[in-house]
Write an enzyme that holds these catalytic residues in place. Structure first.
Site, PDB file in Angstrom:
ATOM      1  N   SER A 211     108.749  28.659  38.274  1.00 38.40           N
ATOM      2  CA  SER A 211     109.563  28.310  37.113  1.00 38.40           C
ATOM      3  C   SER A 211     109.542  26.798  36.949  1.00 38.40           C
ATOM      4  O   SER A 211     109.514  26.061  37.934  1.00 38.40           O
ATOM      5  CB  SER A 211     111.001  28.799  37.330  1.00 38.40           C
ATOM      6  OG  SER A 211     111.895  28.026  36.565  1.00 38.40           O
TER       7      SER A 211
ATOM      8  N   LYS B  87     111.871  29.714  42.455  1.00 41.17           N
ATOM      9  CA  LYS B  87     111.354  30.940  41.830  1.00 41.17           C
ATOM     10  C   LYS B  87     109.904  31.245  42.156  1.00 41.17           C
ATOM     11  O   LYS B  87     109.066  30.357  42.247  1.00 41.17           O
ATOM     12  CB  LYS B  87     111.472  30.827  40.308  1.00 41.17           C
ATOM     13  CG  LYS B  87     112.875  30.998  39.814  1.00 41.17           C
ATOM     14  CD  LYS B  87     113.234  32.461  39.755  1.00 41.17           C
ATOM     15  CE  LYS B  87     114.599  32.635  39.089  1.00 41.17           C
ATOM     16  NZ  LYS B  87     115.018  34.013  39.079  1.00 41.17           N
TER      17      LYS B  87
ATOM     18  N   GLU C  77     104.567  41.762  35.151  1.00 49.07           N
ATOM     19  CA  GLU C  77     105.284  41.889  33.880  1.00 49.07           C
ATOM     20  C   GLU C  77     104.307  41.948  32.703  1.00 49.07           C
ATOM     21  O   GLU C  77     104.505  42.698  31.746  1.00 49.07           O
ATOM     22  CB  GLU C  77     106.262  40.718  33.721  1.00 49.07           C
ATOM     23  CG  GLU C  77     107.432  40.823  34.701  1.00 49.07           C
ATOM     24  CD  GLU C  77     108.260  39.548  34.796  1.00 49.07           C
ATOM     25  OE1 GLU C  77     108.139  38.672  33.920  1.00 49.07           O
ATOM     26  OE2 GLU C  77     109.026  39.425  35.767  1.00 49.07           O
TER      27      GLU C  77
END
Ligand code: ARG
Length: 484
Positions: free
Chosen positions: A300, A306, A313
């Protein structure tokens, strides 16, 4: 809006020879005095999309020219010039030195125009006894056949990757879920082998689709066949098709092979997206069932801690493009009268989009599977809640005490309620507590409801016991790793 766009009625076409003083299209402009408007060209041209079929277009043209010469329809020398010219054009396009022209609409007319530049008037003989209607669909079938062959190979590689991962995790215990609630213990390898079964069916659907599309429409000409004494069997054989298509009208208007492929890859995309969703769940903080590699995650820009499962996804989202392409194709074809209509030119954009997406997805899933590491402790810890061996207790009552399954189910339900009230697991109930539900229960019950027993006893064909999983892996290997 359209009113504001100045539409020139006369423009200079540098790439095209003037014809009878008009500047209409050199390929079909005989009866036209003006060239099409810019907007007409924009909606009509497909060259931006269909230029990727140039290898197929050139191969089919060379075979067509050879057939025409064999049948005495064109001379051997024209045929030789055409074939050599087309070889050069292929090399030019490979080298990126050909600038395609929108005025020439599509790959077919662009190649023919290049040929005219190279060999002169003989180029004009190539289009004898064919039409762009049979030409374009021949090219597309050839393209799709190659695409399916490539995708099938990559899919087989993914399947082999799953098999190997399943082999190394055939005894790694994990909770199997229904309704996303802990149901019964399974193994990680067994779970992966479920995808081997799914993707195996996708692979076989691709082969079916290839078999059905592998017929040659060339020679159907515009729609009715041709008066020239062509040999469609020669053309079909030389292009590696199994036979010429049967009916000339169907030949130029059929696109069900495109829709069939799009359904096949949509189903594959759906399978991949289910895997992607599982990986996303497994990777989430609440589960932590798997560790993903840095290679298939991203960070991130604001939260330094992160490590996001973006690849998974995106695999979950990509079916949107693929299924959308299937819908688009069916909608384009619905209600079209025979035979060719320009609507059908809209077959390629969705097809290519779907093919590119599914190809990428198969390769990304392969990478994800290769790198993914199961977190054995986390998966086992999930099995200390949710009473995953309740079915084993019921089966014990049936087997050892000869209870009808429905009664056994009821007794087990009461045992679960008892454990739940006490905030403990089934195997933590005392023998006395269990005997209060049924006198016949003895202490062999505790072995029956161990996680390992639950796994090992599921010996039915296709079940989750590690020996069955190993057997399934061997059968899959025979199919995918060393096919007969
Ligand atoms: N580029 C066209 C297609 O992909 C083939 C052209 C056939 N055109 C025609 N006007 N009959 O469908």
């Amino acid at each position: 809006m359209i009113d504001c766009v100045p539409i020139p009625t006369h423009r200079h076409h540098a790439t095209m020879p003037e014809k009878n003083g008009s500047d209409a299209n050199a390929m079909w402009g005989g009866r036209f005095t003006q060239s099409p408007s810019e907007l007409m060209q924009k909606i009509n041209a497909s060259i931006d999309v269909d230029q990727r079929m140039y290898p197929q277009d050139i191969a089919a043209s060379q075979v067509h020219a050879s057939m025409l010469a064999r049948q005495g329809i064109i001379s051997e020398s024209d045929c030789a010039a055409i074939c050599a010219g087309l070889d050069e054009i292929r090399a030019d396009i490979d080298a990126g030195s050909v600038e395609f022209s929108v005025e020439l609409e599509d790959i077919h007319m662009n190649v023919e125009s290049q040929l005219r530049t190279k060999i002169g008037a003989a180029a004009g003989r190539l289009h004898t006894a064919r039409s762009r209607n049979d030409q374009t669909v021949t090219d597309l079938r050839l393209w799709l056949r190659d695409e399916i062959d490539g995708l099938s190979d990559r899919l087989a590689h993914l399947i082999r990757t799953l098999i190997e991962k399943a082999d190394s995790t055939a005894s790694v215990i994990m909770p199997g879920f229904t309704h996303l609630q802990v149901a019964q213990p399974v193994t990680f390898g067994h779970h992966l082998m479920a995808y081997v079964a799914m993707l195996g069916r996708d692979h076989s659907r691709l082969r079916d689709c290839r078999d059905r599309l592998n017929q040659c429409p060339l020679g159907a000409a515009a729609l009715a066949g041709t008066p020239f004494p062509i040999d469609r069997h020669f053309t079909s054989d030389a292009l590696g098709f199994s036979a010429p298509t049967e009916n000339s009208m169907d030949s130029v208007s059929a696109r069900d092979h495109v829709a069939e492929y799009l359904f096949t890859v949509s189903m594959l995309a759906v399978h991949i997206s289910r895997f992607a969703e599982e990986v996303t769940i497994w990777n989430s903080d609440g589960f932590k069932f798997v560790e993903l590699s840095d290679a298939f995650t991203t960070g991130s820009s604001i939260m330094p801690q992160k490590k996001n499962p973006d690849a998974a996804e995106l695999l979950r989202a990509k079916p949107g493009a693929v299924i959308g392409a299937l819908n688009q194709m069916l909608i384009v074809m619905k209600g079209l009268p025979l035979t060719y209509m320009k609507d059908m030119q809209e077959d390629k954009e969705p097809l290519f989009r779907a093919a590119d997406n599914i190809d990428l997805c198969v390769q990304v899933m392969t990478g994800l599977v290769e790198d993914m590491q199961p977190n054995t402790d986390r998966m086992r810890s999930f099995l200390t809640r949710g009473f995953p061996t309740a079915t084993d207790l019921a089966d014990f009552l049936v087997r050892e005490l000869d209870l009808p399954f429905r009664d056994a189910h009821h007794v087990t339900g009461r045992a679960v309620a008892m454990a739940e009230d006490a905030g403990i697991q089934l195997e933590e109930l005392s023998l006395e507590q269990l005997q209060s539900l049924n006198q016949g229960i003895d202490d062999s019950v505790f072995d029956a409801i161990r996680l390992e027993t639950s796994l090992e006893t599921r010996q039915s064909y296709g079940g989750t016991s590690p020996t069955q999983v190993k057997a399934a892996i061997e059968r899959a290997r025979a199919l995918w790793c060393h096919p007969a």
